[in-house]
Design an enzyme around this catalytic site. Structure first.
Site, PDB file in Angstrom:
ATOM      1  N   GLY A  45     146.143  51.404  17.301  1.00 50.32           N
ATOM      2  CA  GLY A  45     146.037  51.968  15.967  1.00 50.32           C
ATOM      3  C   GLY A  45     146.840  51.143  14.983  1.00 50.32           C
ATOM      4  N   CYS A  92     155.082  50.952  18.843  1.00 46.82           N
ATOM      5  CA  CYS A  92     154.511  50.784  17.507  1.00 46.82           C
ATOM      6  C   CYS A  92     154.482  49.302  17.161  1.00 46.82           C
ATOM      7  CB  CYS A  92     155.369  51.554  16.500  1.00 46.82           C
ATOM      8  SG  CYS A  92     154.790  51.447  14.798  1.00 46.82           S
ATOM      9  N   LEU A  93     153.399  48.862  16.541  1.00 47.42           N
ATOM     10  CA  LEU A  93     153.306  47.467  16.116  1.00 47.42           C
ATOM     11  C   LEU A  93     154.406  47.108  15.124  1.00 47.42           C
ATOM     12  CD1 LEU A  93     149.431  47.075  15.714  1.00 47.42           C
ATOM     13  CD2 LEU A  93     150.872  46.215  17.558  1.00 47.42           C
ATOM     14  N   HIS A 134     150.212  59.552  15.656  1.00 49.64           N
ATOM     15  CA  HIS A 134     151.130  58.436  15.403  1.00 49.64           C
ATOM     16  C   HIS A 134     150.776  57.738  14.085  1.00 49.64           C
ATOM     17  CE1 HIS A 134     153.640  54.938  16.802  1.00 49.64           C
ATOM     18  NE2 HIS A 134     152.869  54.344  15.911  1.00 49.64           N
ATOM     19  N   GLU A 135     149.507  57.411  13.913  1.00 46.04           N
ATOM     20  CA  GLU A 135     149.080  56.706  12.689  1.00 46.04           C
ATOM     21  C   GLU A 135     149.187  57.619  11.476  1.00 46.04           C
ATOM     22  OE1 GLU A 135     148.997  53.603  12.937  1.00 46.04           O
ATOM     23  OE2 GLU A 135     148.872  53.594  15.119  1.00 46.04           O
ATOM     24  N   HIS A 138     152.578  57.615   9.927  1.00 47.75           N
ATOM     25  CA  HIS A 138     152.850  56.461   9.061  1.00 47.75           C
ATOM     26  C   HIS A 138     152.473  56.768   7.613  1.00 47.75           C
ATOM     27  CE1 HIS A 138     154.240  53.282  11.676  1.00 47.75           C
ATOM     28  NE2 HIS A 138     153.237  53.469  12.522  1.00 47.75           N
TER      29      HIS A 138
END
Length: 191
Positions: A45, A92-93, A134-135, A138
């Site tokens: 994601g 997480c990226l 999660h996304e 953000h």
């Protein structure tokens, strides 16, 4: 096109994102570029704040490499239901190399718009539910470590601050990703 990846605690990751109001070819191109960036980082994601854009938009693809793609864009999403509390080891990226067990939910129902502006509803379980939540977080200026206990969060923030660049360089050394850090020029955050 691979987009720049913003690394925590960059200010764009800490603010509430604005709604997407224009549904056009630029939005479709942005979604394609976000997907390319997500795949380049080996993520499931990616939210718009992670590429420096404070907009309520994210992409998710939880399929395994040998499975058909489940890539979908979620524009102006709303979480309708979240239940079945679970603990999940998240990463997480924007926090490369950092993984922690956090409380989340194993079942969600989300409503969102697609790139054409049409509303849809999706029910998700397990990994996809976790990825959607999660996304979504953000978009509200939150990252997964915010769900740690106050003591664990303090410890993670302290150690993370000392190794941000090293972890990003190590994690993305073999990719085409360029990382943007909070300590970089203040003029790098588009709105």
């Amino acid at each position: 096109m691979i987009l720049d990846l913003y690394i925590y605690p960059h200010p764009v990751l800490l603010q509430v994102a604005e709604p997407v109001e224009t549904f056009d070819d630029d939005l479709k191109k942005l979604v394609d570029d976000m997907a390319d960036t997500m795949y380049e980082g080996n993520g499931v994601g990616l939210a718009a704040p992670q590429i420096g854009l404070s907009k309520r938009l994210f992409v998710v693809d939880t399929s395994a490499p040998e499975e058909p793609s489940t890539l979908k864009a979620y524009v102006n999403p709303k979480i309708i239901v979240k239940d079945q509390p679970i603990v999940w080891n998240e990463g997480c990226l924007s926090l490369p190399g950092l993984y922690r067990d956090v409380q989340t939910y194993g079942h969600v129902i989300v409503e969102a718009q697609d790139v054409e502006g049409n509303w849809f509803r999706e029910e998700a379980k397990e990994l996809r539910a976790v990825a959607l939540l999660h996304e979504y977080a953000h978009l509200d200026g939150s990252v997964f470590i915010d769900r740690l206990s106050p003591l664990k969060l303090r410890l993670v923030r302290k150690s993370w601050g000392k190794r941000i660049r090293r972890e990003a360089e190590k994690t993305y050394s073999e990719s085409n990703l360029h990382c943007v850090f909070a300590t970089d020029a203040k003029t790098d955050t588009p709105t």
